[in-house]
Design a protein around this motif. Structure first.
Motif, mmCIF file in Angstrom:
data_model
loop_
_atom_site.group_PDB
_atom_site.id
_atom_site.type_symbol
_atom_site.label_atom_id
_atom_site.label_comp_id
_atom_site.label_asym_id
_atom_site.label_seq_id
_atom_site.Cartn_x
_atom_site.Cartn_y
_atom_site.Cartn_z
ATOM 1 N N VAL A 208 -7.574 -4.383 -15.696
ATOM 2 C CA VAL A 208 -6.167 -4.045 -15.915
ATOM 3 C C VAL A 208 -5.329 -4.348 -14.678
ATOM 4 O O VAL A 208 -4.131 -4.602 -14.767
ATOM 5 N N GLU A 209 -5.970 -4.373 -13.506
ATOM 6 C CA GLU A 209 -5.246 -4.669 -12.266
ATOM 7 C C GLU A 209 -4.608 -6.058 -12.304
ATOM 8 O O GLU A 209 -3.507 -6.257 -11.786
ATOM 9 N N VAL A 210 -5.294 -7.023 -12.921
ATOM 10 C CA VAL A 210 -4.767 -8.397 -12.954
ATOM 11 C C VAL A 210 -4.144 -8.739 -14.301
ATOM 12 O O VAL A 210 -3.773 -9.886 -14.539
ATOM 13 N N LEU A 211 -4.009 -7.755 -15.181
ATOM 14 C CA LEU A 211 -3.371 -7.989 -16.473
ATOM 15 C C LEU A 211 -1.945 -8.492 -16.270
ATOM 16 O O LEU A 211 -1.192 -7.956 -15.454
ATOM 17 N N SER A 212 -1.571 -9.507 -17.019
ATOM 18 C CA SER A 212 -0.216 -10.039 -16.929
ATOM 19 C C SER A 212 0.808 -8.983 -17.346
ATOM 20 O O SER A 212 0.561 -8.178 -18.247
ATOM 21 N N SER A 213 1.965 -9.023 -16.706
ATOM 22 C CA SER A 213 3.042 -8.090 -17.052
ATOM 23 C C SER A 213 3.913 -8.634 -18.183
ATOM 24 O O SER A 213 4.967 -8.061 -18.476
ATOM 25 N N ALA A 214 3.459 -9.721 -18.815
ATOM 26 C CA ALA A 214 4.271 -10.327 -19.881
ATOM 27 C C ALA A 214 3.484 -10.601 -21.155
ATOM 28 O O ALA A 214 4.011 -11.220 -22.077
ATOM 29 N N VAL A 215 2.246 -10.129 -21.235
ATOM 30 C CA VAL A 215 1.414 -10.503 -22.374
ATOM 31 C C VAL A 215 1.480 -9.501 -23.527
ATOM 32 O O VAL A 215 1.336 -9.881 -24.696
ATOM 33 N N LEU A 216 1.699 -8.220 -23.253
ATOM 34 C CA LEU A 216 1.704 -7.214 -24.320
ATOM 35 C C LEU A 216 3.023 -7.227 -25.085
ATOM 36 O O LEU A 216 4.101 -7.371 -24.500
ATOM 37 N N LYS A 217 2.929 -7.016 -26.387
ATOM 38 C CA LYS A 217 4.111 -7.044 -27.259
ATOM 39 C C LYS A 217 4.541 -5.652 -27.719
ATOM 40 O O LYS A 217 5.685 -5.457 -28.127
ATOM 41 N N GLY A 218 3.627 -4.688 -27.700
ATOM 42 C CA GLY A 218 3.923 -3.366 -28.225
ATOM 43 C C GLY A 218 4.941 -2.600 -27.398
ATOM 44 O O GLY A 218 5.061 -2.801 -26.185
ATOM 45 N N LYS A 219 5.660 -1.707 -28.048
ATOM 46 C CA LYS A 219 6.615 -0.822 -27.382
ATOM 47 C C LYS A 219 6.011 0.562 -27.131
ATOM 48 O O LYS A 219 6.507 1.327 -26.308
ATOM 49 N N THR A 220 4.960 0.877 -27.882
ATOM 50 C CA THR A 220 4.213 2.120 -27.701
ATOM 51 C C THR A 220 2.751 1.756 -27.518
ATOM 52 O O THR A 220 2.220 0.917 -28.247
ATOM 53 N N LEU A 221 2.103 2.372 -26.536
ATOM 54 C CA LEU A 221 0.685 2.107 -26.300
ATOM 55 C C LEU A 221 -0.110 3.390 -26.509
ATOM 56 O O LEU A 221 0.229 4.438 -25.946
ATOM 57 N N ILE A 222 -1.144 3.293 -27.326
ATOM 58 C CA ILE A 222 -2.060 4.419 -27.554
ATOM 59 C C ILE A 222 -3.374 4.086 -26.845
ATOM 60 O O ILE A 222 -4.122 3.208 -27.282
ATOM 61 N N ASN A 223 -3.606 4.748 -25.736
ATOM 62 C CA ASN A 223 -4.874 4.591 -25.019
ATOM 63 C C ASN A 223 -5.934 5.434 -25.723
ATOM 64 O O ASN A 223 -5.673 6.553 -26.152
ATOM 65 N N LEU A 224 -7.144 4.890 -25.837
ATOM 66 C CA LEU A 224 -8.211 5.555 -26.591
ATOM 67 C C LEU A 224 -9.391 5.925 -25.694
ATOM 68 O O LEU A 224 -10.537 5.901 -26.116
ATOM 69 N N ASP A 225 -9.078 6.301 -24.444
ATOM 70 C CA ASP A 225 -10.107 6.639 -23.462
ATOM 71 C C ASP A 225 -10.092 8.119 -23.101
ATOM 72 O O ASP A 225 -10.548 8.508 -22.042
ATOM 73 N N HIS A 226 -9.543 8.949 -23.990
ATOM 74 C CA HIS A 226 -9.557 10.394 -23.775
ATOM 75 C C HIS A 226 -10.859 10.961 -24.337
ATOM 76 O O HIS A 226 -11.467 10.356 -25.231
ATOM 77 N N GLU A 227 -11.287 12.109 -23.828
ATOM 78 C CA GLU A 227 -12.606 12.628 -24.181
ATOM 79 C C GLU A 227 -12.559 14.043 -24.744
ATOM 80 O O GLU A 227 -13.530 14.795 -24.657
ATOM 81 N N ASN A 228 -11.407 14.389 -25.343
ATOM 82 C CA ASN A 228 -11.268 15.719 -25.961
ATOM 83 C C ASN A 228 -10.492 15.569 -27.259
ATOM 84 O O ASN A 228 -9.282 15.347 -27.248
ATOM 85 N N GLY A 229 -11.188 15.692 -28.369
ATOM 86 C CA GLY A 229 -10.555 15.516 -29.667
ATOM 87 C C GLY A 229 -9.610 16.624 -30.058
ATOM 88 O O GLY A 229 -8.915 16.520 -31.075
ATOM 89 N N ASN A 230 -9.560 17.698 -29.260
ATOM 90 C CA ASN A 230 -8.668 18.818 -29.564
ATOM 91 C C ASN A 230 -7.360 18.757 -28.785
ATOM 92 O O ASN A 230 -6.586 19.716 -28.808
ATOM 93 N N SER A 231 -7.117 17.657 -28.102
ATOM 94 C CA SER A 231 -5.925 17.587 -27.261
ATOM 95 C C SER A 231 -5.342 16.187 -27.238
ATOM 96 O O SER A 231 -5.980 15.211 -27.637
#
Length: 449
Positions: free
Chosen positions: A133-156
Motif C-alpha cells: 500500500v506504501e507504493v500504491l498509486s494515488s490515482a488508481v482507485l475509483k471508489g468514493k467509499t472504501l470498506i477495509n476488511l481487515d478488522h477482527e471483531n464481528g461485533n464492532s
C-alpha cells in the motif's frame, strides 16, 4: 455461488507468507479472467479487480504471518484447516484468517453480487511493513467509499487505527578472546500475540527476558543470540550462548522463579532452561545487551479507551557481520510514534549501533458521528438486533496510508471475529464470518443507493 467460507478454505491451501504472494496473485488473476472482470497488477504486485464504474472499493491484504509450532514450509505448503465447535482452526500453524477472511469476502462479493459495480484492492506485504500500500498509486482507485476488511471483531465497526514505524539497529560483532565459563539460555512457551492487539495484555517478551537476565549476571561475552521472528509479533522464543563470571546457575534459579511468578497469569507455559556450553571458537563482546535491556518495550501511553503508544522489541537476528535488532513503535499520534522511535534510536546509537527507520505509516480516524458510521451502525442493528461497538485499534491497518493518498475517500473497517492472530492458536468464528458476509452485502447495497 461459493460463500466466503468456501473461498477462505480454498485460499488457505495457497502459500502466501509476506513477501511471497506469487501464488495467491496468480489465483486472483485467474479468478478475474474466469469472471470477465478488469484486473490490474501494479509494480508492487498489488491486484485491483474491478467491475463497471464503482463507487465502493473493498480492500484487504493477500499475505499472512507464517508462525508454526514445528518446522513448516510456508513457501510450498498450504494451511490445513478444520472446523471445531464453530471455529475455523489450523493444525500447528497460523490460520491466515488475517487477512484471508478479507480476501474471501471480496471474492464472495464479486461472485454473489454480479450486477453490482465493485472495485476490490488486494495488497501485498501488509504484515511485514505495508510496502504494497506504501507504493500504491494515488490515482488508481475509483471508489468514493472504501470498506477495509481487515478488522477482527464481528461485533464492532472499526473507525480508527494507530500509525507505526520500524526502528532497526545493527550492532557490529566485536571479536574477543573467549572466557572459560559458557552457558546457553533457552526461552520458550510464551503466549506471544499480535504486537498491536495484545501489546496491552502484559505478556512476556522473550528478548526482554533474555537481556534482563544477561544484564543481571553481568554477561561479558556472547557467541550467538537469536530471538523472535516478525516486527509485529511479540517474541515467544530466544536462545543465547554467553559467558559470565560467578554462579550464573544460582542466579538463574532465582530469576526463573521471579519470571514465572510475574507472568503466571499471562504466560503459564513459559519455559526457561540454562545449560553449560562448550567454549566457542569465536566470541563477541556483550556491550549491546545493556542497550536491549534499556530499550522501551510494551505500553508507553494509554487511556480509558486502550493503548495509545507502544513499542515491541520484536527480534534479534544473528547475522554474519552483526546482531540486527528489530523493533516496531505504534501510536495513535504520529508525533508520539516518531518521538518514541527517536528515543530508541538514540539508545542504540549510544551503544554503537547503526540505526535506521523504515516503513512508517500513519494512523486513521473517522468521526463517530460521520454519515458513513451512522448508516453502517443503523444497518447492523437492523440486521442483527444489536448495536455494534464502535472501536479504534492499536493495531495497524492500511487505512491510514490509503487515507493519505486519497484524502477525500471515506473509510470504515469490518470483519469477522478472529482470535489469537499471528499465533498457532489463531481461529475464526464461522457464524461471525457468515454474519459479516451478510452485513457486507447489505452495506454495499445501502451505499449504492
Amino acid at each position: 455461488m461459493p460463500s466466503a467460507l468456501e473461498y477462505f478454505e480454498e485460499i488457505a491451501k495457497i502459500p502466501r507468507p509476506s513477501g511471497h504472494e506469487e501464488k495467491i496473485r496468480k489465483y486472483l488473476k485467474s479468478f478475474a479472467a474466469k469472471h470477465s472482470l478488469e484486473c490490474i497488477e501494479d509494480a508492487a504486485g498489488n491486484i485491483i479487480i474491478r467491475r463497471g464504474f464503482p463507487s465502493i472499493t473493498l480492500q484487504g491484504h493477500m499475505d499472512m504471518v507464517p508462525e508454526s509450532s514445528a518446522p513448516f514450509d510456508f513457501l510450498s505448503c498450504g494451511i490445513s484447516t478444520c472446523i471445531k465447535d464453530g471455529w475455523v482452526c489450523a493444525d500447528g500453524t497460523t490460520l491466515g484468517a488475517d487477512n484471508g477472511a478479507g480476501v474471501a469476502l471480496m471474492l464472495s462479493a464479486l461472485t454473489n453480487l454480479p450486477d453490482t459495480p465493485l472495485e476490490c484492492l488486494f495488497t501485498v506485504d501488509e504484515e511485514a511493513g505495508m510496502t504494497g500500500v506504501e507504493v500504491l498509486s494515488s490515482a488508481v482507485l475509483k471508489g468514493k467509499t472504501l470498506i477495509n476488511l481487515d478488522h477482527e471483531n464481528g461485533n464492532s465497526l472499526l473507525i480508527g487505527c494507530a500509525g507505526g514505524v520500524n526502528t532497526e539497529a545493527v550492532f557490529p560483532k566485536i571479536r574477543t578472546v573467549p572466557n572459560e565459563q559458557w552457558y546457553t539460555l533457552y526461552i520458550s512457551g510464551l503466549a506471544s500475540g499480535h504486537s498491536g492487539i495484545e501489546i496491552g495484555c502484559g505478556r512476556a517478551n522473550a528478548v526482554k527476558l533474555a537481556t534482563e537476565f544477561l544484564t543481571r549476571i553481568k554477561a561479558e561475552q556472547v557467541s550467538a543470540f537469536s530471538a523472535g521472528t516478525k516486527c509485529n509479533v511479540i517474541p515467544k522464543e530466544a536462545a543465547v550462548t554467553f559467558s559470565a563470571e560467578g554462579d550464573a546457575a544460582s542466579c538463574f534459579a532465582e530469576y526463573c522463579a521471579e519470571v514465572k511468578s510475574l507472568y503466571a497469569g499471562t504466560d503459564p507455559e513459559i519455559c526457561m532452561t540454562l545449560i553449560a556450553a562448550e567454549i566457542p571458537a569465536v566470541a563477541y563482546t556483550a556491550d549491546f545487551v545493556q542497550a536491549l535491556s534499556e530499550c522501551r518495550n510494551g505500553v508507553v501511553e494509554e487511556d480509558s479507551r486502550g493503548v495509545i503508544t507502544s513499542s515491541n522489541l520484536a527480534a534479534v537476528v544473528d547475522e554474519p557481520e552483526g546482531f540486527r535488532i528489530i523493533t516496531l513503535q505504534r501510536s495513535a499520534k504520529n508525533v508520539s510514534r516518531d518521538a518514541l522511535s527517536a528515543e530508541i534510536a538514540f539508545v542504540f546509537r549510544e551503544a554503537g549501533a547503526e540505526v535506521f527507520s523504515h516503513s512508517s505509516f500513519s494512523g486513521w480516524l473517522l468521526a463517530e458521528d460521520s454519515p458513513l458510521v451512522l448508516r453502517a451502525a443503523e444497518l447492523y442493528e437492523q440486521l442483527f438486533g444489536r448495536k455494534p461497538d464502535i472501536e479504534t485499534t492499536h493495531g495497524g491497518v492500511e487505512c491510514g496510508m490509503i487515507q493519505e493518498k486519497y484524502p477525500e475517500i471515506q473509510i470504515i473497517s469490518l470483519g469477522p471475529t478472529i482470535e489469537a492472530c499471528h499465533t498457532v492458536q489463531e481461529r475464526m468464528s464461522v457464524q461471525s464470518l457468515e454474519e459479516t458476509e451478510r452485513f457486507l452485502f447489505a452495506l454495499i447495497a445501502e451505499l449504492q443507493e
